[in-house]
Design an enzyme around this catalytic site. Structure first.
Site, PDB file in Angstrom:
ATOM      1  N   ARG A 194     -15.580  25.871  24.006  1.00  0.00           N
ATOM      2  CA  ARG A 194     -15.341  25.416  22.640  1.00  0.00           C
ATOM      3  C   ARG A 194     -13.861  25.513  22.291  1.00  0.00           C
ATOM      4  O   ARG A 194     -13.478  25.884  21.179  1.00  0.00           O
ATOM      5  CB  ARG A 194     -16.185  26.222  21.638  1.00  0.00           C
ATOM      6  CG  ARG A 194     -17.675  26.160  21.866  1.00  0.00           C
ATOM      7  CD  ARG A 194     -18.233  24.738  21.728  1.00  0.00           C
ATOM      8  NE  ARG A 194     -19.659  24.744  21.988  1.00  0.00           N
ATOM      9  CZ  ARG A 194     -20.206  24.583  23.188  1.00  0.00           C
ATOM     10  NH1 ARG A 194     -19.410  24.373  24.245  1.00  0.00           N
ATOM     11  NH2 ARG A 194     -21.505  24.596  23.346  1.00  0.00           N
ATOM     12  N   SER A 268     -24.115  24.027  14.370  1.00  0.00           N
ATOM     13  CA  SER A 268     -24.018  25.430  14.791  1.00  0.00           C
ATOM     14  C   SER A 268     -22.729  26.031  14.225  1.00  0.00           C
ATOM     15  O   SER A 268     -21.636  25.551  14.512  1.00  0.00           O
ATOM     16  CB  SER A 268     -24.018  25.529  16.313  1.00  0.00           C
ATOM     17  OG  SER A 268     -25.230  25.021  16.838  1.00  0.00           O
ATOM     18  N   GLU A 364     -17.348  28.401  14.608  1.00  0.00           N
ATOM     19  CA  GLU A 364     -16.915  27.159  15.266  1.00  0.00           C
ATOM     20  C   GLU A 364     -16.097  26.261  14.348  1.00  0.00           C
ATOM     21  O   GLU A 364     -15.081  25.706  14.782  1.00  0.00           O
ATOM     22  CB  GLU A 364     -18.120  26.384  15.792  1.00  0.00           C
ATOM     23  CG  GLU A 364     -18.752  26.956  17.039  1.00  0.00           C
ATOM     24  CD  GLU A 364     -19.647  25.953  17.760  1.00  0.00           C
ATOM     25  OE1 GLU A 364     -19.378  24.746  17.627  1.00  0.00           O
ATOM     26  OE2 GLU A 364     -20.587  26.367  18.442  1.00  0.00           O
TER      27      GLU A 364
END
Length: 368
Positions: A194, A268, A364
């Site tokens: 990520r 998410s 995130e």
């Protein structure tokens, strides 16, 4: 690594001249709007306003805006794609640059792989399904991830055993310093979990205008994740096609993720934490049923949603913000939530997971 020529994105008034062209690009000059409501431009539906906003749908127009100094004259710049990876906690005092550069193109079969290029403003999921409809598999595990093609490399999006980096060839980006165009190879992007160079030392310096993917001609399904395998078994699919995998991923995600149009969310919210082997043994000794995915280099990836659920947050609200009842990893706007409400909920969850498991959860989305 294939070295690509300069972008063939459309010039004003032109289309992409390519095989499997899907849409006409109505390239137009950009116009600035003032005092713009951003609530419909972020998937959490958070209230915020921008002093200025400009939408660009071509590389040439973007370069002209940068070179003219018009963007700098409007104050601090925020680049916005689909708004699916963003938490707005305040109004934006400068200019929001909304990227709407479209186009899809098959560059040919090179060294056993199909090279496909897409504009940075293309909807990610629509692009994935288009590749499958054309018979070019490889992105199916990444189906239904919200956002745009241009945002995907920044986050190095991933799901069900596949990361964007696994299917990436190169990208083109425009410098916000001088309007020049640079081709970034896979190595130059420095992909991590990520993560990419665009979240670190190149952050805020580039606008991604196109991404080229390398999809294998000889394809095999990736179904290493147990949840995906179970879904395929439930569908009685023993030898899945790429479309079968995509359909299964979509079904799983739709059970877990609410539609942002009906319940604001950013997908998410936390990264799945990665732990070393020593920490994994400790955790499994204390929580034998903890789901984990062993990594090739050692250690394991844990399920952040499971950690949050074990802390009692699934379906629980904190004011107008809450944890989705079907997936604790998803934070939602129940109605009228501010960015501050979302971040207070996130902080409370982080505190409880740290206290119980000794694990620090990392959000995130980008927080403004």
């Amino acid at each position: 690594m294939t070295v690509l020529s300069r972008s063939r994105l459309a010039r004003p008034g032109q289309t992409w001249r390519c095989r499997n062209r899907t849409a006409f690009l109505n390239v137009r000059d950009a116009a600035f709007d003032s005092d713009v409501d951003l609530s419909t431009l972020n998937t959490l539906g958070l209230p915020a306003r921008a002093a200025h906003l400009v939408t660009v749908n071509s590389t040439d127009v973007l370069r002209k805006l940068v070179a003219s100094g018009e963007l700098r004259d409007k104050g601090p710049l925020l680049v916005l794609g689909g708004g699916s990876n963003l938490v707005l906690t305040q109004d934006w005092p400068g200019c929001v640059l909304h990227i709407d550069i479209r186009g899809r193109e098959h560059l040919g079969l090179v060294e056993g792989a199909h090279l496909l290029r897409a504009g940075g403003g293309e909807n990610w999921h629509e692009f994935v399904r288009w590749t499958l409809a054309q018979g070019w598999p490889g992105l199916e595990n990444l189906s239904l991830i919200p956002g745009t093609v241009g945002a995907a490399p920044i986050q190095n999006i991933g799901a069900y055993g596949v990361e964007l980096a696994d299917r990436f060839d190169s990208l083109e980006a425009v410098s916000l310093d001088d309007g020049s165009v640079r081709c970034f190879t896979r190595e130059a992007c420095e992909f991590g979990y990520r993560d990419s160079v665009f979240k670190r030392h190149e952050a805020g310096r580039w606008v991604i205008v196109s991404v080229t993917f390398r999809l294998p001609e000889s394809w095999a399904p990736v179904r290493t994740y147990a949840e995906l395998s179970r879904e395929l078994e439930a569908r009685s699919v023993a030898e899945p096609s790429a479309v079968d995998v995509s359909d299964a991923v979509i079904a799983i995600r739709r059970r877990k993720l609410p539609d942002p149009a009906s319940l604001g969310n950013a997908g998410s919210f936390f990264k799945n934490p990665v732990v070393d082997e020593v920490s994994l043994r400790r955790l499994l000794g204390q929580h034998g049923d903890m789901p984990h995915h062993l990594l090739p280099g050692g250690g394991a990836k844990l399920a952040a949603g499971w950690l949050i659920e074990r802390c009692g947050w699934k379906g629980r609200d904190l004011g107008p913000a809450g944890c989705y009842e079907h997936q604790a990893l998803v934070l939602v706007n129940r109605g009228g939530a501010s960015g501050g409400d979302i971040m207070r909920l996130a902080a409370a969850i982080q505190h409880d997971v740290q206290a119980r498991f000794g694990i620090a959860l990392e959000p995130e989305p980008r927080v403004i």
